[in-house]
Design a protein around this motif. Structure first.
Motif, mmCIF file in Angstrom:
data_model
loop_
_atom_site.group_PDB
_atom_site.id
_atom_site.type_symbol
_atom_site.label_atom_id
_atom_site.label_comp_id
_atom_site.label_asym_id
_atom_site.label_seq_id
_atom_site.Cartn_x
_atom_site.Cartn_y
_atom_site.Cartn_z
ATOM 1 N N ASP A 267 2.120 17.065 4.045
ATOM 2 C CA ASP A 267 1.119 18.014 3.501
ATOM 3 C C ASP A 267 0.610 17.594 2.101
ATOM 4 O OD1 ASP A 267 1.383 19.815 5.460
ATOM 5 O OD2 ASP A 267 2.939 21.071 4.863
ATOM 6 N N ILE A 268 -0.395 17.861 1.628
ATOM 7 C CA ILE A 268 -1.051 17.375 0.352
ATOM 8 C C ILE A 268 -0.169 17.712 -0.870
ATOM 9 C CG2 ILE A 268 -2.622 19.491 0.191
ATOM 10 C CD1 ILE A 268 -4.887 17.052 -0.692
ATOM 11 N N HIS A 269 0.216 18.899 -0.898
ATOM 12 C CA HIS A 269 1.210 19.275 -2.263
ATOM 13 C C HIS A 269 2.365 18.302 -2.074
ATOM 14 C CE1 HIS A 269 2.505 21.610 1.031
ATOM 15 N NE2 HIS A 269 3.686 21.885 0.371
ATOM 16 N N GLU A 270 3.051 18.135 -1.104
ATOM 17 C CA GLU A 270 4.296 17.275 -0.946
ATOM 18 C C GLU A 270 3.759 15.866 -1.483
ATOM 19 O OE1 GLU A 270 5.309 17.867 3.206
ATOM 20 O OE2 GLU A 270 6.903 19.025 2.488
ATOM 21 N N ALA A 271 2.741 15.261 -1.065
ATOM 22 C CA ALA A 271 2.235 13.979 -1.465
ATOM 23 C C ALA A 271 2.237 14.032 -3.098
ATOM 24 C CB ALA A 271 0.935 13.554 -0.861
ATOM 25 N N HIS A 272 1.538 15.006 -3.644
ATOM 26 C CA HIS A 272 1.505 15.094 -5.302
ATOM 27 C C HIS A 272 3.063 15.099 -5.695
ATOM 28 C CE1 HIS A 272 0.624 17.282 -9.048
ATOM 29 N NE2 HIS A 272 -0.311 16.845 -8.934
ATOM 30 N N TRP B 110 -1.437 22.227 5.531
ATOM 31 C CA TRP B 110 -2.802 21.445 4.771
ATOM 32 C C TRP B 110 -2.400 20.074 4.804
ATOM 33 C CZ3 TRP B 110 -5.965 23.824 0.589
ATOM 34 C CH2 TRP B 110 -6.196 25.140 1.038
ATOM 35 N N ASP B 111 -2.581 19.338 5.863
ATOM 36 C CA ASP B 111 -2.399 17.841 6.274
ATOM 37 C C ASP B 111 -3.053 16.871 5.349
ATOM 38 O OD1 ASP B 111 -0.804 19.004 8.238
ATOM 39 O OD2 ASP B 111 -1.908 18.546 9.951
ATOM 40 N N ILE B 112 -2.548 15.866 5.252
ATOM 41 C CA ILE B 112 -2.950 14.884 4.304
ATOM 42 C C ILE B 112 -2.798 13.542 5.270
ATOM 43 C CG2 ILE B 112 -0.737 14.201 3.210
ATOM 44 C CD1 ILE B 112 -2.536 13.238 0.759
ATOM 45 N N ARG B 113 -3.823 12.604 5.138
ATOM 46 C CA ARG B 113 -3.951 11.291 5.401
ATOM 47 C C ARG B 113 -4.671 10.547 4.357
ATOM 48 N NH1 ARG B 113 -4.940 13.498 10.677
ATOM 49 N NH2 ARG B 113 -6.736 13.071 10.697
ATOM 50 N N PRO C 152 1.072 -1.180 0.043
ATOM 51 C CA PRO C 152 -0.097 0.089 0.043
ATOM 52 C C PRO C 152 1.001 1.279 -0.030
ATOM 53 C CG PRO C 152 0.109 -1.118 2.042
ATOM 54 C CD PRO C 152 0.598 -1.945 1.226
ATOM 55 N N ILE C 153 0.306 2.280 -0.877
ATOM 56 C CA ILE C 153 0.856 3.651 -0.500
ATOM 57 C C ILE C 153 0.100 4.261 0.570
ATOM 58 C CG2 ILE C 153 0.883 5.885 -1.796
ATOM 59 C CD1 ILE C 153 3.122 3.582 -2.764
ATOM 60 N N SER C 154 0.897 5.134 1.531
ATOM 61 C CA SER C 154 0.234 5.853 2.314
ATOM 62 C C SER C 154 1.004 7.028 2.616
ATOM 63 C CB SER C 154 -0.019 5.010 3.476
ATOM 64 O OG SER C 154 1.295 4.736 4.511
ATOM 65 N N TYR C 155 0.352 7.990 2.785
ATOM 66 C CA TYR C 155 0.869 9.550 3.054
ATOM 67 C C TYR C 155 0.136 10.128 4.540
ATOM 68 C CZ TYR C 155 2.935 9.523 -1.749
ATOM 69 O OH TYR C 155 3.403 9.374 -2.699
ATOM 70 N N GLY C 156 1.097 10.630 5.139
ATOM 71 C CA GLY C 156 0.376 11.336 6.421
ATOM 72 C C GLY C 156 1.334 11.296 7.745
ATOM 73 N N MET D 76 4.577 26.138 -1.464
ATOM 74 C CA MET D 76 5.097 25.600 0.002
ATOM 75 C C MET D 76 4.820 26.263 1.046
ATOM 76 S SD MET D 76 6.689 22.555 0.046
ATOM 77 C CE MET D 76 7.718 23.247 1.611
ATOM 78 N N SER D 77 4.829 27.747 0.750
ATOM 79 C CA SER D 77 4.498 28.829 1.944
ATOM 80 C C SER D 77 2.829 28.710 2.041
ATOM 81 C CB SER D 77 4.804 29.923 1.559
ATOM 82 O OG SER D 77 6.278 30.133 1.552
ATOM 83 N N ALA D 78 2.223 28.679 0.780
ATOM 84 C CA ALA D 78 0.575 28.772 1.165
ATOM 85 C C ALA D 78 -0.141 27.421 1.222
ATOM 86 C CB ALA D 78 0.056 29.011 -0.283
#
Length: 803
Positions: free
Chosen positions: A562-567, A599-602, A253-257, A593-595
């Motif tokens: 953060d959600i943009h980092e996962a992308h 913006w947390d991702i799970r 599985p791939i997971s981020y958070g 990155m600043s904005a």
């Protein structure tokens, strides 16, 4: 940000007659014998697939150059090292014979171990031209156009296909159609670059790259060839996850958070976990972890009845490698433990019942009692009822923890004696007394008096010393099929010791929770235990998800939260996008990155899915757009809180200018959001409703109209911001700023070539315009984002939307 505009375009703005030509470079792979490497402009690989580098420092003018593997090169290849293009004349014994400084580049020095890139292409154009000593055949017979756009509602980008009609001319002794397909060189699915050339400029650096894509289709008749080119999309045809267990081909599985665990010793219930799928039974039951875990947290069992993730107390805190993947191992007993509060509370005569089971241990539910001085041992009784989840399995531990106190409101003593009230409580399950404990205390311990009254006493040691009272309830379930009942009650009784006492008092319940340990029982119920393991498809991890693999040291090996980092990580992991300096090599990344900080991702995925689908999901939920620009470079776009114009346009720069308002159908005034996806069930943990009541009134929107249902699978923080917030306060405010009101749209055609570098996502403003106003409002102070561009020879049309 706009394309970098060559100087020829600035000087062309002063010319009265501007001639534009398009030149096309059709990249190719130089035949199967060439070995590894995509050809065109890709990095050269060795036959074994590793990077093919210079194997010496190269001096200016040196024509025999050592490389790691010469077997993949062929006479006639063009290669690029740093900014110098060279032609391969010979290739043998890991040495290349080269003609230096080709295509207008400069013969210069290069360091050892520098990367080598292909520079193989076939040149064609709308009209004959020579650029950097390369002749471009003017064989394109149609007038092609390029359409690019961004969709602000979906946070996606798109560039349309290009169709080229090409004369089937003689090329190297045969029809050009024979060159393009089934020949030695391979063109299908190779890169294509398109440049705009003004007034016959002879250097490529003075031409503007306006498109980069891949050739996907070739058809022809005797006279004409049709080429279909699609935009550069490295995620096409990619699915993931891709890593599998060698024995079963089960996906990792791939997971981020930033995931969390539940403790078996403290009241910290969370659902912030991801599912680990069952692999197989081998030396225990194995479940696949996203990554290697050493000294982390133990896995969890999901109890559906209680909607509780219970820690598997006898599992390891580290993963174990098996079948080529990381696994957590559990046994069939599945001993598990959790500490949790009751799900519901009720009881007549109590105020603020919910305070007894909320997370604030300083708030309380309260009930008053009145004891009269008409006889010894006067008493009053009050009951509180609690609903609890029916935890499955054989119970090993059941304890109740309570924090409560009695509180004297007033007391009158006619005899001068001290007041000695007693408080007794009884806990009952299923109507049967299951345990009893008594707490007694004397007011004399904290307050001495002989007569009069006492009010608002709340301190000292009056029945509570700050700790929890604990009752072991396990024995109560021996006759209850070893299972928790759906509810229990606590009854409080207050008594006096002296005839002369008049007491007004209250009982306060501050907190109550349960500690429960359960397990499967293979010894006494082997069939039930076996069935339970057969049905167990997942256990759950509170260990953090994937870390960055990107080269930039600011990010490398850091947990992605953060959600943009996962992308970005998905692009890096599956398409090879990489950089050692993200802020300066990926347009818009530094500002994003600043904005998007916080913006947390799970998010997780254990089944095969298209990469494009998830990239666009993260873009929508993260409120940003990713695209490849016309020059092939990556770009992130988002609307800033305080936008500033990339271009300032006047009536002299535009023709065919028109103004309209955005469609009423795009108006967004109310959102009903579901977010924080449940790890074990097909539902969401959190919900929120946000609306703009002013806009709904202004536009005469009725109660059931204009409501958008939104389900967010990844974003868990900065979701339910306000409609009137700054764009980057959160998900709601971002889209509300774009679509929360009817705004201005404009379109036109650029006539000033200094703006030919304009790209979708650029921000523009207008002044000295015709019309002089937009629906009665001044152009001053208005910013617009370019949402669409159509390029054709001699024309650049645009669409823009007010932000």
């Amino acid at each position: 940000m706009s394309l970098t505009l060559p100087s020829a375009y600035s000087s062309a703005s002063k010319l009265s007659n501007i001639q534009e030509n398009w030149i096309i470079q059709l990249g190719f792979f130089n035949g199967d014998a060439q070995g590894r490497g995509e050809g065109a402009w890709d990095a050269v690989l060795q036959m074994g697939g590793t990077a093919n580098l210079l194997n010496e420092a190269v001096s200016e003018g040196e024509t025999l150059v050592d490389v790691d593997d010469s077997s993949v090169f062929k006479s006639g290849d063009y290669i690029k090292v740093d900014n110098e293009i060279m032609k391969v004349l010979t290739a043998a014994a890991n040495t290349l014979g080269l003609k230096r400084g080709q295509m207008g580049t400069t013969d210069t020095t290069h360091t050892n171990n520098t990367a080598i890139y292909w520079n193989n292409f076939t040149p064609i154009a709308l009209s004959d031209t020579t650029v950097d000593d390369v002749f471009y055949h003017g064989v394109i017979t149609n007038t092609p156009s390029v359409r690019s756009s961004i969709n602000l509602a979906k946070s996606t980008a798109k560039t349309g296909n290009i169709s080229l009609s090409v004369a089937n001319f003689q090329f190297k002794g045969d029809d050009f159609s024979a060159e393009l397909f089934l020949g030695t060189r391979k063109y299908i699915n190779r890169n294509v670059k398109i440049y705009s050339q003004l007034n016959g400029d002879s250097t490529l650096s003075n031409c503007l790259q306006i498109y980069q894509g891949r050739l996907i289709d070739v058809s022809h008749d005797d006279d004409t060839i049709k080429l279909t080119i699609t935009e550069q999309r490295p995620w096409d045809f990619i699915t993931f996850p891709q890593d599998t267990a060698t024995m079963t081909n089960q996906y990792v599985p791939i997971s981020y958070g930033d995931f969390s665990s539940n403790s078996p010793t403290s009241l910290t219930l969370t659902k912030d976990m991801y599912p680990m799928p069952f692999l197989l039974g081998a030396n225990g039951y194995r479940f696949i972890s996203t990554n290697t875990v050493s000294g982390g947290s133990k896995p969890h069992y999901y109890d559906k009845n209680g909607d509780i993730f219970m820690q598997l107390t006898e599992a390891s805190t580290s993963s174990d490698s098996f079948s080529g993947v990381d696994t957590f191992v559990v046994d069939s007993i599945l001993k598990r433990k959790a500490i949790f509060r009751p799900s519901e509370v009720s009881g007549s005569g109590w105020d603020s019942n919910g305070n007894a089971i909320d997370t604030d241990v300083d708030s309380y539910a309260e009930s008053s009692v009145s004891l009269e001085a008409d006889g010894r041992d006067d008493e009053d009784t009050i009951t509180m009822d609690f609903e609890i989840p029916q935890i499955a399995g054989k119970l090993n531990i059941v304890k109740i923890y309570t924090k409560w106190r009695w509180h004297i409101i007033s007391s009158t003593d006619g005899s001068g004696a001290d007041v000695y009230p007693r408080v007794t409580w009884v806990t009952s399950f299923a109507g049967t007394d299951a345990g009893q404990a008594q707490a007694t205390g004397t007011v004399a311990d904290v307050y001495m008096y002989s007569s009069g009254s006492m009010s608002s006493f709340d301190g000292g040691n009056d029945g509570w010393d700050g700790n929890y009272d604990v009752i072991d309830m396990l024995s109560a379930f021996e006759g209850n099929d070893n299972s928790l009942p759906p509810s229990f009650s606590m009854t409080f009784k207050v008594q006096t010791d002296y005839v002369s006492d008049d007491i007004e008092a209250s009982i306060r319940m501050y907190d109550i929770y349960l500690e429960v340990e359960a397990q499967n029982d293979p010894d006494n119920e082997p069939s039930a235990a076996s069935e339970a393991m057969e049905k167990l498809k997942f256990i759950y991890s509170g260990n953090d998800g994937l870390v960055h693999g990107i080269t930039d040291i600011l990010y490398y090996d850091n947990t992605i939260t953060d959600i943009h980092e996962a992308h970005l990580d998905l692009l890096n992991r599956f398409t090879g996008l990489d950089s050692s300096d993200l802020a300066n090599t990926i347009d818009g990344w530094g500002d994003l990155m600043s904005a998007r900080s916080g913006w947390d991702i799970r998010w997780w995925e254990e089944e095969e899915i298209e990469l494009k689908k998830i990239l666009e999901k993260l873009q929508y939920e993260g409120c940003f757009i990713f695209r490849y620009k016309a020059d092939g470079s990556p770009q992130y776009i988002h609307i800033p809180d305080s936008p500033s114009a990339d271009h300032s346009l006047t009536k002299n720069d535009i023709k065919d200018f028109s103004v309209k308002h955005t469609p009423f159908s795009e108006l967004l005034t109310k959102m009903e959001l579901s977010y924080e996806k449940h790890p074990a069930e097909n539902r969401y943990i959190s919900t929120a409703t946000k609306q703009d009541t002013t806009a709904r009134a202004n536009w005469n929107i009725q109660a059931k109209e204009n409501i958008k249902q939104i389900k967010l699978d990844a974003l868990v923080d900065n979701v339910a911001s306000n409609f009137d917030g700054d764009p980057n306060d959160g998900f709601v405010s971002y889209y509300a700023n774009i679509f929360g009101d009817i705004k201005i749209q404009v379109s036109g055609a650029i006539v000033n070539p200094i703006f030919y570098g304009m790209e979708v996502g650029d921000i523009v403003d207008f002044s000295s315009m015709h019309p002089t106003k937009a629906f009665g409002e001044s152009w001053s102070g208005k910013n617009f984002i370019i949402t669409g561009l159509t390029r054709s020879v001699g024309t650049l049309k645009f669409d823009a939307r007010e932000i």
